[in-house]
Design an enzyme around this catalytic site. Structure first.
Site: not given
Ligand SMILES: NC(=O)c1ccc[n+]([C@@H]2O[C@H](COP(=O)([O-])OP(=O)(O)OC[C@H]3O[C@@H](n4cnc5c(N)ncnc54)[C@H](O)[C@@H]3O)[C@@H](O)[C@H]2O)c1
Ligand SMILES: [Zn+2]
Length: 328
Positions: A196, A164
């Site tokens: 963004k 991203e």
């Molecule tokens: N609202 C929006 O504009 C928007 C934009 C992009 C993505 N999203 C959403 O975001 C989600 C994906 O988010 P993500 O990639 O952050 O995944 P996530 O929230 O699932 O986190 C990924 C993993 O990392 C772990 N984790 C989180 N912080 C940590 C840290 N500091 N140290 C160790 N482990 C940690 C979590 O427990 C999880 O296992 C999707 O559901 C997607 O649809 C939303």
């Molecule tokens: Zn994305």
């Protein structure tokens, strides 16, 4: 709303920020794994959730609403969300819907959430029929992106987040592209997020311009759908989608800087080849097409820093690029 804060240690500003909002009550909704590793950034009541895409559901949302009810939170309460995109989307949607909307503060802990998910006010949950099918626009009062959290992030999450970052660089910050993969991700977060933030400020409800943020996502989503959402990290899918978008753009709108984008993705260790059967991918794209009323929308770069949305990309061109990408 206060401008987002970026930096090492900014989570320590949370208590004062919250105080300034004069809340009648509060609840921290936190990723269990993050709370275990880092503790909570705020004293007071908390509700922990397991952050998995499969927990981004109405059932978990209901659990969060129940937690608000149990604590008798009223309209002047403030929720704090600590975690990655999953927890932020869930907690934000809880904030959007509880009592028709209460204030919330986002404390993103993944690279993806710090550069993308925490900003722009999209909140929501998945439905069995599609990801993010249920949701609302409900921006947080502020975002505290503390780089310290990135230290405990698994390498794959960090790499996925870079997908991203590269996307944002292509959309609005060519200089940032040159730094991707050459420096610590923490040093890239703020500039990537700013791309963004500027676009969303001009088009908060995605009436038009904001759609360029979907660069790499047309194919990325199809790959995730075709692979059942488990084989690829979202950012990896976006990276493959970004490579394909560059190749389509070369032939559709005269893009000339594919090599620079691919080199940045390579430096970040982001994948190239398709990890799903091209026929399945075409089926997934066809599904998206129905959703958009007949034509697929492709955000494509005309140049670095200049991306536009097209709905006239010929299917033959997409197929040709898919075949090339499959053998890459
Ligand atoms: N609202 C929006 O504009 C928007 C934009 C992009 C993505 N999203 C959403 O975001 C989600 C994906 O988010 P993500 O990639 O952050 O995944 P996530 O929230 O699932 O986190 C990924 C993993 O990392 C772990 N984790 C989180 N912080 C940590 C840290 N500091 N140290 C160790 N482990 C940690 C979590 O427990 C999880 O296992 C999707 O559901 C997607 O649809 C939303
Ligand atoms: Zn994305």
């Amino acid at each position: 709303l206060k401008p987002a804060r970026f930096g090492s240690g900014v989570r320590r500003e949370l208590a004062a920020l919250l105080e300034a909002l004069h809340p009648t009550g509060r609840l921290t909704i936190a990723d269990r794994a993050v709370a275990k590793r880092w503790g909570l950034p705020l004293q007071g009541p908390s509700h922990l959730v397991a952050a998995r895409e499969t927990s981004k559901t109405l059932d978990t949302w209901r659990e969060l609403i129940d937690a608000c009810v149990a604590r008798h939170l009223d309209r002047d309460a403030v929720l704090v969300a600590l975690g990655g995109g999953v927890v932020l989307d869930l907690a934000g949607f809880c904030a959007a819907t509880y009592l028709r909307g209460v204030r919330w503060i986002a404390v993103p802990t993944t690279l993806l959430a710090q550069v993308d998910a925490a900003h722009g006010g999209k909140t929501g949950v998945d439905h069995p029929a599609a990801k993010n099918l249920i949701g609302a626009f409900h921006p947080p009062e502020t975002v505290l992106a503390d780089f310290d959290y990135l230290a405990s992030l698994p390498p794959r999450e960090l790499r996925g987040g870079m997908g991203e970052v590269v996307k944002h660089a292509v959309i609005g910050d060519p200089e940032l592209l040159e730094r991707c993969g050459r420096t610590d991700p923490a040093g890239l977060v703020e500039r990537a997020a700013r791309v963004k933030l500027e676009i969303v400020a001009r088009d908060p409800k995605e009436a038009g311009e904001r759609r360029i943020l979907n660069l790499g996502h047309t194919l990325g989503h199809a790959l995730e759908r075709a692979g059942g959402y488990s084989s690829l990290h979202h950012g990896e899918a976006v990276a493959i989608g970004l490579r394909a978008a560059c190749r389509i753009a070369e032939r559709h709108c005269g893009f000339r800087q594919t090599a620079a984008v691919l080199a940045a993705l390579d430096r970040c260790g982001l994948p190239g080849g398709l990890k799903a059967d091209p026929a399945k991918i075409r089926a997934a794209l066809a599904h998206d097409k129905k959703r958009w009323g007949g034509a697929l929308r492709w955000a494509l770069p005309e140049a670095l820093g200049r991306v536009r949305v097209f709905d006239d990309v010929p299917e033959e061109l997409v197929s040709a690029v898919l075949m090339e990408t499959a053998s890459a």
